[in-house]
Design a protein around this motif. Sequence first.
Motif, PDB file in Angstrom:
ATOM      1  N   ARG A  28     -80.519 -26.173 -49.484  1.00 54.50           N
ATOM      2  CA  ARG A  28     -81.612 -25.944 -48.530  1.00 54.50           C
ATOM      3  C   ARG A  28     -82.820 -25.317 -49.230  1.00 54.50           C
ATOM      4  NH1 ARG A  28     -80.745 -25.288 -43.097  1.00 54.50           N
ATOM      5  NH2 ARG A  28     -83.018 -25.110 -43.092  1.00 54.50           N
ATOM      6  N   ALA A  29     -82.573 -24.413 -50.155  1.00 58.35           N
ATOM      7  CA  ALA A  29     -83.675 -23.775 -50.868  1.00 58.35           C
ATOM      8  C   ALA A  29     -84.432 -24.794 -51.723  1.00 58.35           C
ATOM      9  CB  ALA A  29     -83.150 -22.634 -51.741  1.00 58.35           C
ATOM     10  N   VAL A  30     -83.695 -25.652 -52.428  1.00 56.88           N
ATOM     11  CA  VAL A  30     -84.337 -26.653 -53.282  1.00 56.88           C
ATOM     12  C   VAL A  30     -85.154 -27.623 -52.430  1.00 56.88           C
ATOM     13  CG1 VAL A  30     -83.904 -28.612 -54.812  1.00 56.88           C
ATOM     14  CG2 VAL A  30     -82.649 -26.466 -55.130  1.00 56.88           C
ATOM     15  N   PHE A  51     -86.715 -24.759 -60.554  1.00 53.23           N
ATOM     16  CA  PHE A  51     -85.936 -23.546 -60.803  1.00 53.23           C
ATOM     17  C   PHE A  51     -86.816 -22.308 -60.673  1.00 53.23           C
ATOM     18  CE2 PHE A  51     -84.595 -20.338 -63.951  1.00 53.23           C
ATOM     19  CZ  PHE A  51     -83.369 -19.993 -63.386  1.00 53.23           C
ATOM     20  N   GLU A  52     -87.999 -22.319 -61.261  1.00 49.71           N
ATOM     21  CA  GLU A  52     -88.884 -21.159 -61.180  1.00 49.71           C
ATOM     22  C   GLU A  52     -89.340 -20.908 -59.741  1.00 49.71           C
ATOM     23  OE1 GLU A  52     -89.535 -19.000 -63.412  1.00 49.71           O
ATOM     24  OE2 GLU A  52     -88.418 -20.029 -65.007  1.00 49.71           O
ATOM     25  N   GLY A  53     -89.617 -21.973 -59.004  1.00 43.12           N
ATOM     26  CA  GLY A  53     -90.062 -21.789 -57.626  1.00 43.12           C
ATOM     27  C   GLY A  53     -88.985 -21.193 -56.736  1.00 43.12           C
ATOM     28  N   VAL A  54     -87.740 -21.640 -56.901  1.00 43.24           N
ATOM     29  CA  VAL A  54     -86.640 -21.109 -56.078  1.00 43.24           C
ATOM     30  C   VAL A  54     -86.322 -19.681 -56.488  1.00 43.24           C
ATOM     31  CG1 VAL A  54     -84.197 -21.398 -55.519  1.00 43.24           C
ATOM     32  CG2 VAL A  54     -85.694 -23.398 -55.620  1.00 43.24           C
ATOM     33  N   LYS A  55     -86.364 -19.370 -57.810  1.00 46.72           N
ATOM     34  CA  LYS A  55     -86.051 -18.019 -58.283  1.00 46.72           C
ATOM     35  C   LYS A  55     -87.054 -17.005 -57.763  1.00 46.72           C
ATOM     36  CE  LYS A  55     -83.565 -16.517 -60.974  1.00 46.72           C
ATOM     37  NZ  LYS A  55     -82.327 -15.724 -60.808  1.00 46.72           N
ATOM     38  N   GLN A  56     -88.305 -17.410 -57.541  1.00 44.91           N
ATOM     39  CA  GLN A  56     -89.313 -16.471 -57.059  1.00 44.91           C
ATOM     40  C   GLN A  56     -89.010 -15.954 -55.647  1.00 44.91           C
ATOM     41  OE1 GLN A  56     -93.148 -18.327 -57.363  1.00 44.91           O
ATOM     42  NE2 GLN A  56     -93.216 -18.192 -59.615  1.00 44.91           N
TER      43      GLN A  56
END
Length: 504
Positions: A28-30, A51-56
């Motif tokens: 869902r996050a991706v 990856f960077e966008g979800v980690k933020q």
Amino acid sequence: MDHSMSTAMLRGVPEFRYLNADNVARYRAVMRFFYQEYQRLRYWLRVEEVFEGVKQWGILEDYTVEQCQADLEQLKDWRNLASRHDGGRAQTVEEYMRKKSQYVLTPYSIEIERMLQTLETIKGYGGSLETTYLDTIAECLVAVRESGGFFKEGEAAICWEKLYQAFKTMHENAADFIASMHSIQAEQMMATEAFLLMKDKLTDYLQHFIKGLQKKAYQIEGHLSKISPIVAETFVEHVVKDEMRKPRLEDSFSSEEMANSLQQGWQNLRRWFLVEGNEQSELVLLERATKETIAKVVRCAVRLQERKRAGISRKKELEYVAQWFDRLDSLNDAHCLAAYVFGLFPSRHLQGEDERTTDLADISMWNEVPKIRPVRSRSRKRLSRSEAEPVRQSGSRKQAARAVIERQLQEEREFVQRMAEKQQVRISELGIVDAKTRLRLLQWIGRCMGNGSRSFVTAEGIKVRLQLAQSDEMTTLVCEDGKLDMPDYTLSFDVPYKEETVHG
């Protein structure tokens, strides 16, 4: 509003799998990050960017690039994403050959995420009853009728989009609003006193919609009835031509499929406003549902007002009415006042014999002889202490009942003794018997048949055995009250041996 069905509509939808998968939070996050970037007009994304966008967001702990790569590939297998090879920044052949991809949302996924984002903001059915859409529909139909279905290039598609969008929005908003009035939250709201404050506003809103619907919808019916099938077909052909002129890179509908879809939409529009055959139009159903909603609002408001008035004392009002009755000189005036104040009383049916003093049919009920009937109070309160009633003596009745039972038991004991003296009795050898004997014999046979040993012991200690008839031999038991065909059973009786005590 297309009611047709095809096999393509019944296929499985793998695009929904990520909503209930094991790692649903990661998927869902991706997908939500992809959808947000899609709204910013950024479509193709690399693994590192996702990856960077979800980690933020800080909602996934210990999330790695390898897990992100695996999630993207899984979403690609479920047709939520499409990919292409990303080799633009490769410096060597090894980097180019290494699997590096860019991913983009598929059309299905875009609609799924748009739907999920809408669902997150829903707090009820919503909807509204607006008559402005009817003005738009009428305006477009007038343009179609006056032009005969012929439009300049590009104008037919604009007219159809404006017409059908207004029709679709009006239908969906009206359906949602009516549904909201019948929801559990609305039922609970209508049971509170706060509902009285908005009752008038809500009723005026519904009545305004009814008036607009009755005024403008009939104009639309007139326009639709004046548009011939040839004009409608010409209009649809111009809309198809306008749509086919638009350049589309992906696969799209053919002209025949688009024409069929538009024809179905036009039939939906006609069916909604016009009565065809024995079926009622959706317009009539919507008007009826709105009127029922108004009646429901009024009923709930009246019920709340009656509940509020239930706890108010009407002593002063009743005293004033009593004084008013006391000032009247004529009985007829008193009847008229009672009719105005109290109205008709609920009818009660009381049994009684009419004592007619005259045969005139038009005599007033007030001139009839009254029939006095005592009526018990249904109140649970004891208004006055009732006198103590003496305890009823039923000794004589008990003695009479006991005598009857003892006589019956004595007759049974005597019958058992007579049968036991014979030691063995066969049904065919009994001759004529009375009704009591027949009932006792049938009772004994029933008790023996219900026991596996085909026997039972009486209260006197006599054992009764039943021997079945040989080869289903039948006989007739002749009774005083009739004849009974039955198997020729044999009853045998065993009297227990009693030891005599010798004194001396």
